[in-house]
Design a protein around this motif. Structure first.
Motif, PDB file in Angstrom:
ATOM      1  N   ILE A  49       0.805  -1.243   0.086  1.00 37.50           N
ATOM      2  CA  ILE A  49      -0.097   0.136  -0.105  1.00 37.50           C
ATOM      3  C   ILE A  49       0.816   1.349   0.019  1.00 37.50           C
ATOM      4  O   ILE A  49       0.558   2.294  -0.547  1.00 37.50           O
ATOM      5  N   ARG A  50       2.022   1.177   0.665  1.00 32.28           N
ATOM      6  CA  ARG A  50       2.910   2.486   0.530  1.00 32.28           C
ATOM      7  C   ARG A  50       4.112   1.738   0.506  1.00 32.28           C
ATOM      8  O   ARG A  50       4.552   0.741   0.909  1.00 32.28           O
ATOM      9  N   TYR A 161      -4.675   6.820  -6.538  1.00 31.35           N
ATOM     10  CA  TYR A 161      -3.464   6.517  -5.733  1.00 31.35           C
ATOM     11  C   TYR A 161      -3.210   5.070  -5.410  1.00 31.35           C
ATOM     12  O   TYR A 161      -2.157   4.881  -5.001  1.00 31.35           O
ATOM     13  N   GLN A 267     -10.121  10.744   3.058  1.00 33.08           N
ATOM     14  CA  GLN A 267      -8.838  10.961   2.349  1.00 33.08           C
ATOM     15  C   GLN A 267      -8.585  12.396   2.158  1.00 33.08           C
ATOM     16  O   GLN A 267      -7.577  12.654   2.414  1.00 33.08           O
ATOM     17  N   ASP A 305      -9.685   7.603   7.433  1.00 36.80           N
ATOM     18  CA  ASP A 305      -8.217   7.416   6.939  1.00 36.80           C
ATOM     19  C   ASP A 305      -8.107   8.783   5.956  1.00 36.80           C
ATOM     20  O   ASP A 305      -9.169   9.222   5.273  1.00 36.80           O
ATOM     21  N   GLN A 337       1.244  10.243   4.811  1.00 37.77           N
ATOM     22  CA  GLN A 337       1.618  10.971   3.739  1.00 37.77           C
ATOM     23  C   GLN A 337       1.435  10.216   2.226  1.00 37.77           C
ATOM     24  O   GLN A 337       1.886   8.767   2.371  1.00 37.77           O
ATOM     25  N   SER A 339       2.096   8.286  -0.754  1.00 39.96           N
ATOM     26  CA  SER A 339       3.525   7.536  -1.334  1.00 39.96           C
ATOM     27  C   SER A 339       2.816   7.124  -2.877  1.00 39.96           C
ATOM     28  O   SER A 339       2.095   6.429  -2.883  1.00 39.96           O
ATOM     29  N   ARG A 341       2.534   4.825  -5.829  1.00 44.52           N
ATOM     30  CA  ARG A 341       2.774   3.653  -6.337  1.00 44.52           C
ATOM     31  C   ARG A 341       2.901   3.280  -7.574  1.00 44.52           C
ATOM     32  O   ARG A 341       1.994   3.767  -8.372  1.00 44.52           O
TER      33      ARG A 341
HETATM   34  N1  5AD Z   1      -0.114   6.554  -0.021  1.00 45.06           N
HETATM   35  C1  5AD Z   1      -0.604   6.857   1.011  1.00 45.06           C
HETATM   36  N2  5AD Z   1      -1.610   6.235   1.641  1.00 45.06           N
HETATM   37  C2  5AD Z   1      -2.349   5.368   0.839  1.00 45.06           C
HETATM   38  N3  5AD Z   1      -3.479   4.647   1.191  1.00 45.06           N
HETATM   39  C3  5AD Z   1      -3.748   3.820   0.243  1.00 45.06           C
HETATM   40  N4  5AD Z   1      -2.972   4.150  -0.882  1.00 45.06           N
HETATM   41  C4  5AD Z   1      -1.880   5.058  -0.402  1.00 45.06           C
HETATM   42  C5  5AD Z   1      -0.928   5.703  -0.949  1.00 45.06           C
HETATM   43  N5  5AD Z   1      -0.549   5.308  -2.235  1.00 45.06           N
HETATM   44  C6  5AD Z   1      -4.235   4.851   2.538  1.00 45.06           C
HETATM   45  C7  5AD Z   1      -5.904   5.172   2.083  1.00 45.06           C
HETATM   46  C8  5AD Z   1      -6.592   4.048   2.469  1.00 45.06           C
HETATM   47  C9  5AD Z   1      -5.678   3.258   3.320  1.00 45.06           C
HETATM   48  C10 5AD Z   1      -5.691   1.900   3.837  1.00 45.06           C
HETATM   49  O1  5AD Z   1      -4.445   3.523   2.958  1.00 45.06           O
HETATM   50  O2  5AD Z   1      -5.905   6.023   3.274  1.00 45.06           O
HETATM   51  O3  5AD Z   1      -7.846   4.285   3.125  1.00 45.06           O
END
Ligand code: 5AD
Ligand code: SF4
Length: 443
Positions: A49-50, A161, A267, A305, A337, A339, A341
């Motif tokens: 995810i990050r 994202y 978000q 989140d 913060q 990130s 992907r």
């Molecule tokens: N960068 C940062 N946070 C992210 N999330 C999902 N993708 C990213 C990313 N690329 C966060 C979102 C989501 C949680 C599970 O992770 O807030 O709800």
């Protein structure tokens, strides 16, 4: 008997998946062990995810290599989201024998077996149907009180994202009968709380393949689970503001054992950012959902989140997030913060242009505000009485127990002869920003 060690990173869904994997391997004669030194097979269930989630896994693989140098026959497998995303590059790591994506766990025994002929095995096929509905997970949690149940897999939302749709495939809902059966079995085994998991539970929809007019939606599903016993608590996550209808809220209000807690990721508080994130709601629609929750379930805890520093986020956008937080006053939040992907829509079309230092500064501002709100929310609970499900002994004091309120806040209190799995009523006497201090009261 062969011994397997499983390490799990990322979300609750991964915890559940590791339990599925253990169930599959147990049938093949594997037994869980508690250290890499005693394992014949090491599995690491990963998160993408990050970026930092992936970096930790690379570090662990280097660590496993030291063990492999001592024992050449040690098998190491990488499972989950990072296996799906990084693919062959993981196989190039000298310690890795197996790379298995989230929909391929049934093939793990064969992959392990085939290692004799070919030292490296990879299966990253995603499925449109796999829900592992027939597999009963082997519970690895220690308390025996609260368990996760996966009700759906994958995600169709395509937030710009997010890597999840790419690594966990398209959304599919699990047969409600198998969900209710699993929850019933847990209850009979002494569990008192189930947490229903999906990337977007509000879009849960089961269509009976034998009779397509026979369908089950999420509001109906939580009622079916709640009806198992009033002594079985039901939780769920994650809700999506674009899909969360009033039906779910009415089901929650009707059944006291459905915990009044909604995790509703926002978000960002800026409409421009929400549009750019492809979240399919704006601030007004989000606030309308918040007001509806408060109207139908006045005592509901609301958590969220938040992402700081998304592509092109200005100070005004950031301030809009802070002002939304002020408006909602979340009980708790997970804050990140941004990130970047690889291969997501954002990576292909937007520039990750908020400097790292500025992202961190904005994130810290968000965290500071949330800490204040969390403390205020806990302070408001002082003097109130809650029903708490005891989960175990408090880490800090062996004479005390801990458990959670329906709103998911952790409470500690003197044991008074109670034990994990009991329901008690506690009166809150004090708090920190993370914990409610309390004492048991007669009800
Ligand atoms: N960068 C940062 N946070 C992210 N999330 C999902 N993708 C990213 C990313 N690329 C966060 C979102 C989501 C949680 C599970 O992770 O807030 O709800
Ligand atoms: Fe869970 Fe998302 Fe991480 Fe996959 S990428 S493990 S779905 S948090």
């Amino acid at each position: 008997m062969n011994k397997v060690f499983i390490e799990t990173y990322g979300c609750q869904m991964n915890v559940y998946d590791s339990e599925l994997v253990l169930s599959i391997l147990k049938k093949e004669g594997y037994e869980l062990c508690g250290s890499i030194e005693s394992a014949d097979l090491i599995l690491v269930n990963t998160c993408s995810i990050r970026e930092n989630a992936e970096q930790r896994v690379w570090g662990r693989l280097d660590h496993f290599l030291q063990e492999k140098r001592k024992r050449q026959d040690l098998i190491v497998g990488v499972l989950g989201c990072m296996a799906e995303r990084v693919k062959e590059k993981l196989l190039e790591h000298p310690v890795v024998n197996i790379v298995a994506g989230p929909d391929t766990y049934r093939t793990l025994p064969k992959m392990i077996n085939d290692i004799r002929e070919n030292a490296k095995q990879m299966n990253i096929q995603l499925s449109r149907h796999e829900t592992y509905a027939d597999i009963t997970p082997v519970r690895t949690d220690k308390n025996g009180v609260s368990a996760f149940i996966s009700i759906m897999r994958g995600c169709n939302n395509m937030c710009t994202y997010c890597i999840v749709p790419y690594v966990r495939g398209s959304e599919r809902s699990r047969d409600p009968h198998s969900i209710v059966r699993e929850a019933k079995e847990l209850f009979e085994a002494g569990y008192r709380e189930v947490n229903l998991l999906g990337q977007n539970v509000d879009s849960y929809l089961w269509v009976d393949p034998e009779n397509p007019t026979n369908t089950t939606n999420f509001a109906q599903l939580i009622e079916l689970v709640a009806l198992i016993s009033p002594k079985l608590r039901v939780r769920f996550s994650t809700s999506h503001p674009k899909d969360m209808g009033n039906g779910v809220l009415y089901s929650m209000a009707m059944y006291p054992n459905i915990c009044s807690h909604i995790h509703l990721p926002v978000q960002s508080g800026s409409d421009r950012m929400l549009e750019k994130m492809n979240r399919k709601y704006d601030r007004a629609k989000y606030m309308e959902r918040i007001h509806k929750i408060r109207e139908i379930i006045p005592d509901a805890a609301i958590t969220t989140d938040i992402i700081a520093g998304y592509c092109s986020e200005t100070i005004e956008d950031h301030k809009a997030t802070l002002s939304l937080m002020e408006e909602v006053k979340y009980d708790y939040a997970f804050m990140f913060q941004y990130s970047m992907r690889p291969n997501t829509y954002a990576a292909r079309h937007f520039t990750d242009d908020v400097p790292l230092e500025e992202k961190t500064r904005r994130l810290n501002e968000i965290i500071e505000l949330q800490n204040r709100h969390s403390l205020e929310s806990n302070q408001k609970d002082v003097g109130k009485v809650f029903e708490v499900l005891v989960e175990g002994t408090s880490k800090k004091n062996k004479e005390e127990l801990f458990g959670r309120t329906p709103g998911n806040k952790v409470c500690v209190f003197p044991a008074c002869g109670h034990k994990a799995g009991d329901y008690v009523h506690v009166k809150v006497t004090g708090c920190t920003s993370a914990t409610l201090l309390s004492e048991i009261v007669e009800q």
